[in-house]
Design a protein around this motif. Structure first.
Motif, PDB file in Angstrom:
ATOM      1  N   ASP A   1      -7.308  10.185   6.095  1.00 45.35           N
ATOM      2  CA  ASP A   1      -6.276  11.174   6.439  1.00 45.35           C
ATOM      3  C   ASP A   1      -6.882  12.555   6.709  1.00 45.35           C
ATOM      4  O   ASP A   1      -6.167  13.477   7.081  1.00 45.35           O
TER       5      ASP A   1
ATOM      6  N   HIS B   1      -2.921   4.237  11.379  1.00 49.23           N
ATOM      7  CA  HIS B   1      -2.981   3.655  10.041  1.00 49.23           C
ATOM      8  C   HIS B   1      -1.847   2.664   9.779  1.00 49.23           C
ATOM      9  O   HIS B   1      -1.659   2.221   8.660  1.00 49.23           O
TER      10      HIS B   1
ATOM     11  N   HIS C   1      -8.934   3.617   2.124  1.00 48.54           N
ATOM     12  CA  HIS C   1      -7.732   4.226   2.693  1.00 48.54           C
ATOM     13  C   HIS C   1      -7.002   3.240   3.603  1.00 48.54           C
ATOM     14  O   HIS C   1      -5.795   3.055   3.490  1.00 48.54           O
TER      15      HIS C   1
ATOM     16  N   ASP D   1      -3.384   1.915   2.649  1.00 53.57           N
ATOM     17  CA  ASP D   1      -2.343   2.328   3.596  1.00 53.57           C
ATOM     18  C   ASP D   1      -1.594   1.120   4.158  1.00 53.57           C
ATOM     19  O   ASP D   1      -0.400   1.192   4.419  1.00 53.57           O
TER      20      ASP D   1
ATOM     21  N   HIS E   1       4.082   1.370   6.660  1.00 60.20           N
ATOM     22  CA  HIS E   1       2.897   1.001   7.431  1.00 60.20           C
ATOM     23  C   HIS E   1       2.903  -0.501   7.716  1.00 60.20           C
ATOM     24  O   HIS E   1       2.636  -0.930   8.834  1.00 60.20           O
TER      25      HIS E   1
HETATM   26 ZN   LIG Z   1      -3.262   7.200   6.264  1.00 58.53          ZN
END
Ligand SMILES: [Zn+2]
Length: 467
Positions: A63, A89, A126, A130, A136
């Motif tokens: 991020d 993501h 991540h 995510d 997501h």
């Molecule tokens: Zn992210």
């Protein structure tokens, strides 16, 4: 002073675009996963306890894309030849990160310093956690996105008693097991995400949603599986290679650079997927490299990119090769990395730290063709000298783009430089970054200019905020 023309103001109204709460949050998911690892996990030993714990913070690394940190450029851990572009993501695109970042992290654990390995692990973790975020997994954007991942009881993210799964007992089996495990995560969290998006009512007050917690716990379990599996891979001895190490010597001016005095040089092995970032003592190290011949490349603000003569590595030997950086032209404190487009490690069709011109995020095609530099950190109200050595016979225009956010389209304004040979510009009140744009239709920015520069005129020193 030449009067500058403001071209357009894109984003003042988008100032509230950054979500207040990240998924989980990520640190809680990661610490829950970490606590399930056995005390004798080789991963703990490889990283050391401090870096092992720092994964809770580093798992936000993806991020921080396009940002500038005092110690490193996050993009140096997000872009490499096997994955040379930014990835979304959300499912489905986040799937494209799994294999390259799993392999890259394992490589970092085996060949780079623990600090570098922890940062690569942060990028991988991540993308892993995510994926389990309900919006997501279910590919939900818009106003529901942040509440779907933020309305979760983060204190309840604990998986005590969970036994991490070994995803495979060879590198290839571990990778295939990881890919299959991620599909399980997507299936598990997609149904919960779809249910949440169908039933949530944003007019109601914030409350903790059980389905969001279930996804957070699944994210923690898969994170534990990945940490455990990577650790177990480190038990297997590798074929004996050779160590390549050295110092990165900044241009000898007798003082530290004013811009990012502590930032690490990006040291790359030309023609491979491998690179590393020098540590705070100015050293770089690759351990146990396969024997062979390598050329090193190095990227650092304030310096011209360096590419060394070939270095030959023979088995079992430690080879020391210092990299001497030369001062950037025409100014020593040029903040733009790869300002003369010389280094091309990441991809064959563009210089490192340069991208084809796009607008906004998600990226849109721009009104004109051109190229954009990476972000340079600036201080609001400070003055900078910006210019470019344009190629004769081209109609290239030079534009400064100010940004309030490294990635999101916040407080973006653009102003054209009327005298490309160098002009003073003042950072607007909400500017945190500057990009140099070369506007012109060219397959490569080096056809538009031979170099660009941005040097501070009034600002002394710079401490970027730690995200
Ligand atoms: Zn992210």
């Amino acid at each position: 002073m030449i009067k500058l023309r403001i071209l357009l103001t894109l984003g003042l109204l988008l100032a509230a675009a950054r979500p207040a709460i990240a998924w989980g949050p990520h640190p809680k998911i990661n610490s829950a996963a970490r606590e399930t690892l056995p005390p004798n996990s080789p991963l703990r030993a490889a990283l050391g306890e401090t870096l092992f714990v720092s994964l809770d913070r580093l798992c936000s690394l993806a991020d921080w894309r396009r940002d500038v940190r005092p110690d490193f450029f996050p993009d140096d851990y997000l872009l490499f030849p096997a994955s040379p572009q930014d990835r979304d993501h959300l499912v489905p695109e986040v799937r494209k990160t799994y294999a390259p970042f799993f392999r890259r992290t394992l490589w970092a654990l085996r060949h780079e310093t623990p600090e570098n390995a922890a940062r690569w692990m942060g990028s991988l973790l991540h993308y892993v956690s995510d994926t389990g975020s309900p919006p997501h997994a279910a590919s939900v954007r818009g106003p529901l996105h942040s509440p779907m991942e933020g309305w979760v009881d983060s204190d309840a993210i604990r998986i005590t008693g969970y036994t991490p799964r070994l995803l495979g007992d060879t590198d290839e089996a571990a990778l295939q097991g990881f890919l299959a495990r991620m599909e399980e995560v997507i299936a598990y969290c997609q149904v919960r995400g779809a249910k949440l998006s169908a039933t949530m009512d944003l007019k109601e007050p914030r409350r903790n949603l059980p389905a969001a917690l279930e996804c957070a716990l699944e994210s923690a379990r898969v994170t534990a599986d990945v940490l455990y599996t990577l650790g177990e891979r480190l038990r297997i001895p590798e074929p004996r290679g050779s160590t390549l190490q050295g110092r990165v010597l900044l241009p000898a001016s007798g003082r530290k650079p004013e811009y990012l005095p502590e930032v690490g040089t990006h040291v790359v092995l030309m023609g491979t997927d491998w690179a590393t970032v020098m540590d705070g003592d100015g050293k770089y190290e690759f351990r146990n490299l396969p024997v062979g011949t390598y050329r090193l490349g190095a990227l650092h603000p304030g310096s011209t990119a360096a590419i060394t003569e070939p270095v030959v590595l023979t088995e079992g030997k430690v080879r020391t090769r210092d990299i001497l950086l030369s001062v950037s032209l025409p100014f020593a404190e040029n903040r733009v990395r790869n300002a003369d487009f010389a280094l091309r490690w990441l991809r064959p069709d563009a210089p490192d730290a340069w991208r084809r011109l796009t607008n906004g995020y998600p990226e849109r095609p721009p009104p004109q063709a051109g190229w954009q530099s990476e972000n340079v950190a600036v201080t609001p109200g400070a003055r900078y000298q910006v210019g470019a050595a344009l190629r004769l016979g081209t109609q290239t225009r030079v534009v400064v783009r100010w940004r309030g956010h490294a990635m999101a389209n916040m407080n973006v304004t653009e102003q054209e430089i009327t005298n490309a040979a160098g002009e003073s510009v003042t950072a607007p009140g909400l500017a945190k970054y500057l990009q140099i744009l070369l506007i012109g239709d060219a397959a490569d920015p080096s056809s538009l200019a031979s170099r660009v520069w941005c040097v501070a005129e009034t600002e002394k020193g710079y401490d970027p905020p730690v995200p």
